[in-house]
Scaffold this motif. Structure first.
Motif, PDB file in Angstrom:
ATOM      1  N   GLY A  64      -1.204 -19.433 -15.722  1.00 38.02           N
ATOM      2  CA  GLY A  64      -1.937 -20.151 -16.762  1.00 38.02           C
ATOM      3  C   GLY A  64      -2.512 -19.248 -17.831  1.00 38.02           C
ATOM      4  O   GLY A  64      -3.139 -19.724 -18.776  1.00 38.02           O
ATOM      5  N   LYS A  65      -2.287 -17.944 -17.738  1.00 37.57           N
ATOM      6  CA  LYS A  65      -2.842 -17.022 -18.724  1.00 37.57           C
ATOM      7  C   LYS A  65      -1.986 -17.019 -19.987  1.00 37.57           C
ATOM      8  O   LYS A  65      -0.771 -17.140 -19.928  1.00 37.57           O
ATOM      9  N   ALA A  66      -2.641 -16.873 -21.114  1.00 40.06           N
ATOM     10  CA  ALA A  66      -1.951 -16.868 -22.404  1.00 40.06           C
ATOM     11  C   ALA A  66      -2.805 -16.112 -23.404  1.00 40.06           C
ATOM     12  O   ALA A  66      -4.005 -15.918 -23.199  1.00 40.06           O
ATOM     13  N   GLY A  67      -2.184 -15.675 -24.491  1.00 38.73           N
ATOM     14  CA  GLY A  67      -2.952 -14.978 -25.515  1.00 38.73           C
ATOM     15  C   GLY A  67      -2.067 -14.204 -26.465  1.00 38.73           C
ATOM     16  O   GLY A  67      -0.845 -14.381 -26.489  1.00 38.73           O
ATOM     17  N   ASP A  68      -2.706 -13.332 -27.233  1.00 41.84           N
ATOM     18  CA  ASP A  68      -1.971 -12.526 -28.199  1.00 41.84           C
ATOM     19  C   ASP A  68      -1.846 -11.096 -27.690  1.00 41.84           C
ATOM     20  O   ASP A  68      -2.138 -10.811 -26.529  1.00 41.84           O
ATOM     21  N   VAL A  69      -1.405 -10.195 -28.552  1.00 41.00           N
ATOM     22  CA  VAL A  69      -1.164  -8.820 -28.127  1.00 41.00           C
ATOM     23  C   VAL A  69      -2.455  -8.147 -27.665  1.00 41.00           C
ATOM     24  O   VAL A  69      -2.452  -7.321 -26.736  1.00 41.00           O
ATOM     25  N   ILE A  70      -3.578  -8.509 -28.268  1.00 44.23           N
ATOM     26  CA  ILE A  70      -4.854  -7.904 -27.875  1.00 44.23           C
ATOM     27  C   ILE A  70      -5.269  -8.369 -26.489  1.00 44.23           C
ATOM     28  O   ILE A  70      -5.647  -7.568 -25.629  1.00 44.23           O
ATOM     29  N   SER A  71      -5.180  -9.668 -26.249  1.00 46.82           N
ATOM     30  CA  SER A  71      -5.589 -10.176 -24.934  1.00 46.82           C
ATOM     31  C   SER A  71      -4.647  -9.693 -23.840  1.00 46.82           C
ATOM     32  O   SER A  71      -5.055  -9.518 -22.691  1.00 46.82           O
ATOM     33  N   PHE A  72      -3.359  -9.438 -24.179  1.00 48.84           N
ATOM     34  CA  PHE A  72      -2.432  -8.903 -23.176  1.00 48.84           C
ATOM     35  C   PHE A  72      -2.881  -7.510 -22.730  1.00 48.84           C
ATOM     36  O   PHE A  72      -2.891  -7.204 -21.538  1.00 48.84           O
ATOM     37  N   VAL A  73      -3.248  -6.684 -23.687  1.00 50.02           N
ATOM     38  CA  VAL A  73      -3.729  -5.341 -23.343  1.00 50.02           C
ATOM     39  C   VAL A  73      -5.056  -5.442 -22.576  1.00 50.02           C
ATOM     40  O   VAL A  73      -5.299  -4.682 -21.624  1.00 50.02           O
ATOM     41  N   MET A  74      -5.908  -6.377 -22.953  1.00 56.79           N
ATOM     42  CA  MET A  74      -7.160  -6.566 -22.221  1.00 56.79           C
ATOM     43  C   MET A  74      -6.891  -6.909 -20.758  1.00 56.79           C
ATOM     44  O   MET A  74      -7.532  -6.377 -19.851  1.00 56.79           O
ATOM     45  N   GLU A  75      -5.929  -7.821 -20.521  1.00 54.96           N
ATOM     46  CA  GLU A  75      -5.615  -8.271 -19.162  1.00 54.96           C
ATOM     47  C   GLU A  75      -4.956  -7.172 -18.341  1.00 54.96           C
ATOM     48  O   GLU A  75      -5.347  -6.916 -17.205  1.00 54.96           O
ATOM     49  N   THR A  76      -3.925  -6.541 -18.890  1.00 53.13           N
ATOM     50  CA  THR A  76      -3.126  -5.614 -18.093  1.00 53.13           C
ATOM     51  C   THR A  76      -3.751  -4.234 -17.959  1.00 53.13           C
ATOM     52  O   THR A  76      -3.455  -3.518 -17.003  1.00 53.13           O
ATOM     53  N   GLU A  77      -4.633  -3.859 -18.890  1.00 52.02           N
ATOM     54  CA  GLU A  77      -5.242  -2.539 -18.830  1.00 52.02           C
ATOM     55  C   GLU A  77      -6.733  -2.603 -18.536  1.00 52.02           C
ATOM     56  O   GLU A  77      -7.422  -1.589 -18.575  1.00 52.02           O
ATOM     57  N   ARG A  78      -7.233  -3.816 -18.266  1.00 49.09           N
ATOM     58  CA  ARG A  78      -8.634  -4.041 -17.885  1.00 49.09           C
ATOM     59  C   ARG A  78      -9.599  -3.465 -18.923  1.00 49.09           C
ATOM     60  O   ARG A  78     -10.498  -2.693 -18.627  1.00 49.09           O
ATOM     61  N   LEU A  79      -9.378  -3.866 -20.168  1.00 55.79           N
ATOM     62  CA  LEU A  79     -10.199  -3.381 -21.277  1.00 55.79           C
ATOM     63  C   LEU A  79     -11.009  -4.519 -21.880  1.00 55.79           C
ATOM     64  O   LEU A  79     -10.643  -5.692 -21.773  1.00 55.79           O
ATOM     65  N   GLY A  80     -12.088  -4.165 -22.555  1.00 60.36           N
ATOM     66  CA  GLY A  80     -12.805  -5.115 -23.371  1.00 60.36           C
ATOM     67  C   GLY A  80     -12.079  -5.324 -24.692  1.00 60.36           C
ATOM     68  O   GLY A  80     -11.121  -4.610 -25.012  1.00 60.36           O
ATOM     69  N   PHE A  81     -12.562  -6.264 -25.504  1.00 62.38           N
ATOM     70  CA  PHE A  81     -11.872  -6.596 -26.751  1.00 62.38           C
ATOM     71  C   PHE A  81     -11.801  -5.380 -27.682  1.00 62.38           C
ATOM     72  O   PHE A  81     -10.735  -5.017 -28.173  1.00 62.38           O
ATOM     73  N   THR A  82     -12.931  -4.766 -27.921  1.00 57.23           N
ATOM     74  CA  THR A  82     -12.958  -3.620 -28.839  1.00 57.23           C
ATOM     75  C   THR A  82     -12.102  -2.470 -28.314  1.00 57.23           C
ATOM     76  O   THR A  82     -11.364  -1.825 -29.071  1.00 57.23           O
ATOM     77  N   GLU A  83     -12.185  -2.225 -26.990  1.00 56.79           N
ATOM     78  CA  GLU A  83     -11.375  -1.158 -26.395  1.00 56.79           C
ATOM     79  C   GLU A  83      -9.887  -1.430 -26.579  1.00 56.79           C
ATOM     80  O   GLU A  83      -9.106  -0.519 -26.876  1.00 56.79           O
TER      81      GLU A  83
END
Length: 620
Positions: A64-83
């Motif tokens: 059920g996860k979805a998003g753009d390139v930023i949210s993909f990096v947030m999910e897979t690399e366990r980062l915050g938005f700014t990071e």
């Protein structure tokens, strides 16, 4: 910390192809205008993860996860938005603008600073390796003559050395602008009680450890003759960095950043035990070699491998410890759906020695007699079935049954049992009968547990999972209308001036967001779909909206569908209110209440509204 400007974020998203980012984590295949692959969030055998390069979005239908390139990096690399934004900007060399100027080292996110710090530290150790002094000459001699690696290989893997006194690493890092917090958290120093720092690694060969993106996150340090006697870890042959915010041993594999690009059907991953084993194999041309980080292989590591390729060949040490590690690995690999085989090494020979002495051809010869799951397990648990007692064979078979049962394919299970009957010198019919009894016994235990859970007292939870909640009234209509205004933005203003705020149930996510967006349309504040993610503060809201945006609805008449959504929303609003009023009317009629006429009038208005809801017209 200064906020990154919206214009800067939009520029970054427009310049980065989401496929380029996702394909470093997921093996993607073309599927029409989109790409598909196995979910990076769940274990699966059938691809349910899709990427739309045209929309710059991904959608995982299994999680059920979805998003753009930023949210993909947030999910897979366990980062915050700014990071995540800063990480992408650095990776693709895209400048960022900040609301109040660029961040200093102290203002950067800690994780991002730790990545930078490890690059600086690797350069520091590498420079020490190359120095024309006693330590530099010793370590180069150790590397080339004792370990028998080339200097080119040292350069390729950025091999370094930590001086016996630790050098001036802390001072160097501070001069590069790294904060005291980062120095305390990086794992390269012991933090003394008074807050002072002392180097963790002294007099050791330094091997950088990279994550799957190729970023240095930690080090493995090999003991040498110049390791000082007062080093608290002097007797340990290898010392790893401790776990930090960017390094968790069980979540990455050494050399995966390179090997994942080469793994394919006829070139599976080659798993060895240590980093120097892996470096030896790589330098000999074995380009899919990987190694765990000095611990047992974990489910997370195997799931990570499964994203790129399902095949693994294990080349673990030939001693008892290596064999035990392989047996522990087996059930996890089968559970994760990996195709695993074993290349048998004899005695105390390790991969480093074997490849050094015989080259990559030695691995080719081992592959000619590699063992599958059952053959390897049988050789380990029942090395000589002809001399084993009936009880010993039965116990070994039960352990192998437990492995076989982990494979979800009944065809594969059947073939495993046939193979085991030959290897264990047991008749096929007897073994098949025992395997059925094993499965039946497991099923009885499972059913007994189910019955036990069902018989628990009502106040005792039967499961860790919360009970499913029914979908609130109005959610379906709100979701449909939300999707329509996202895909047909011209419908937003007329819908905003037609749909009464009171009709929207804002207790649901869909209703709350619909209400927010229609308010934006009504007051000319709508930012546009391209910038909607920056308009949302809640990450779960961004995921929900990205999921709605991913697929383009096949609608011939959007206005008709909007009006149907209005009708359903009005009906969902009116029905419970009418029922409530009818109960009040029934009670007041018995007492001749004076409010009766007002209630009858309200009920009549609600019925008329339900039968004749407002509609919108096609936008001009």
């Amino acid at each position: 910390m200064p906020a990154i400007t919206r214009a800067s974020i939009q520029n970054l998203k427009s310049r980065i192809d989401i496929v380029d980012v996702v394909s470093t984590v997921v093996t993607l295949k073309k599927a029409g205008a989109d790409f598909k692959g196995l979910s990076p969030f769940n274990t699966e055998r059938t691809p349910s993860f899709f990427v739309s390069p045209a929309k710059g979005l991904y959608k995982c239908f299994s999680s059920g996860k979805a998003g753009d390139v930023i949210s993909f990096v947030m999910e897979t690399e366990r980062l915050g938005f700014t990071e995540a934004v800063e990480t992408l900007a650095r990776r693709f060399n895209i400048p960022l603008e900040y609301e109040a100027g660029g961040p200093t080292a102290q203002e950067r996110s800690l994780r991002q600073e730790l990545f930078d710090l490890h690059e600086t530290a690797a350069g520091f150790f590498r420079a020490a390796f190359l120095e024309s002094n006693r330590n530099g000459e010793f370590i180069r001699d150790y590397w080339t003559n004792h370990r028998r690696f080339s200097l080119d290989t040292a350069d390729d893997f950025q091999i370094g050395v930590a001086a016996p006194d630790g050098g001036r690493l802390a001072e160097t890092l501070r001069k590069r602008g790294h904060s005291d917090e980062a120095l305390r958290e990086c794992g390269l120093f012991y933090v003394r009680s008074g807050g002072g720092l002392s180097p963790r690694f002294r007099g050791r060969l330094m091997i950088p450890i990279r994550d799957q993106q190729g970023r240095i996150v930690a080090f493995t340090a090999r003991q040498t003759e110049i390791t000082p006697t007062d080093d608290p870890t002097r007797e340990a042959k290898y010392v790893n960095s401790p776990e930090t915010p960017i390094f968790v041993k069980g979540q990455l594999l050494f050399n995966l950043d390179r090997a994942r690009r080469n793994a394919a059907k006829d070139n599976p991953f080659l798993m060895v035990e240590g980093q120097l084993d892996a470096i030896r194999c790589w330098s000999a041309g074995l380009d899919t070699v990987i190694a765990p980080q000095g611990t047992g292989v974990t489910e997370t590591q195997l799931r990570l491998l499964r994203r790129f390729h399902a095949g693994i060949e294990c080349l673990l040490d030939g001693d008892r410890a290596g064999q035990g590690a392989a047996l522990r690995l087996l059930p996890l690999a089968l559970q994760e759906g990996l195709e695993i085989s074993f290349l048998p090494l004899s005695g105390k020979v390790d991969p480093d020695q074997l490849v050094l002495q015989e080259g990559a051809e030695a691995i080719t010869r081992l592959r000619a007699r590699k063992l599958g799951v059952v053959a390897f397990a049988a050789s380990a648990l029942l090395p000589d079935p002809t001399t084993a007692s009936a009880q010993e064979r039965a116990e070994a078979c039960r352990e192998i049954f437990a492995l076989v049962a982990r494979n979800p394919s009944q065809v594969a299970q059947s073939e495993y049992i046939v193979e085991l009957s030959t290897l264990a010198a047991i008749s096929r019919s007897a073994l098949e009968s025992d395997y059925r009894l094993f499965l039946e016994s497991n099923e009885r235990r499972r059913q007994a547990r189910t019955e036990y859970l069902a018989a628990r007292p009502e106040d005792e939870p039967a499961s860790d999972q919360p009970p499913a909640r029914p979908e609130p009234i109005g959610v379906a209509a709100a979701t449909d209308l939300l999707m329509l205004v996202l895909h047909y933005e011209s419908l937003g203003p007329p819908l905003a001036h037609t749909l009464d705020h009171a009709w929207i149930d804002t207790s649901s996510r869909a209703g709350r967001l619909l209400d927010q967006f229609l308010n934006d349309f009504a007051h000319d504040l709508w930012p546009g779909v391209d910038q909607i993610e920056q308009h949302l503060d809640d990450p779960e809201d961004r995921t929900f909206i990205a999921g709605l945006l991913f697929g383009t609805p096949a609608i011939d008449d959007p206005v008709k569908v909007v009006n149907d959504g209005i009708r359903r929303m009005v009906s969902d609003f009116c029905i419970p209110k009418i029922r409530k009023i009818e109960l009040e009317i029934a009670a007041k009629q018995r007492n001749f209440d004076s409010d009766l006429i007002s209630l009858l009038k309200t009920a009549d208005e609600l019925r008329r509204l339900r039968l004749n809801p407002p509609t919108i017209r096609p936008p001009a």
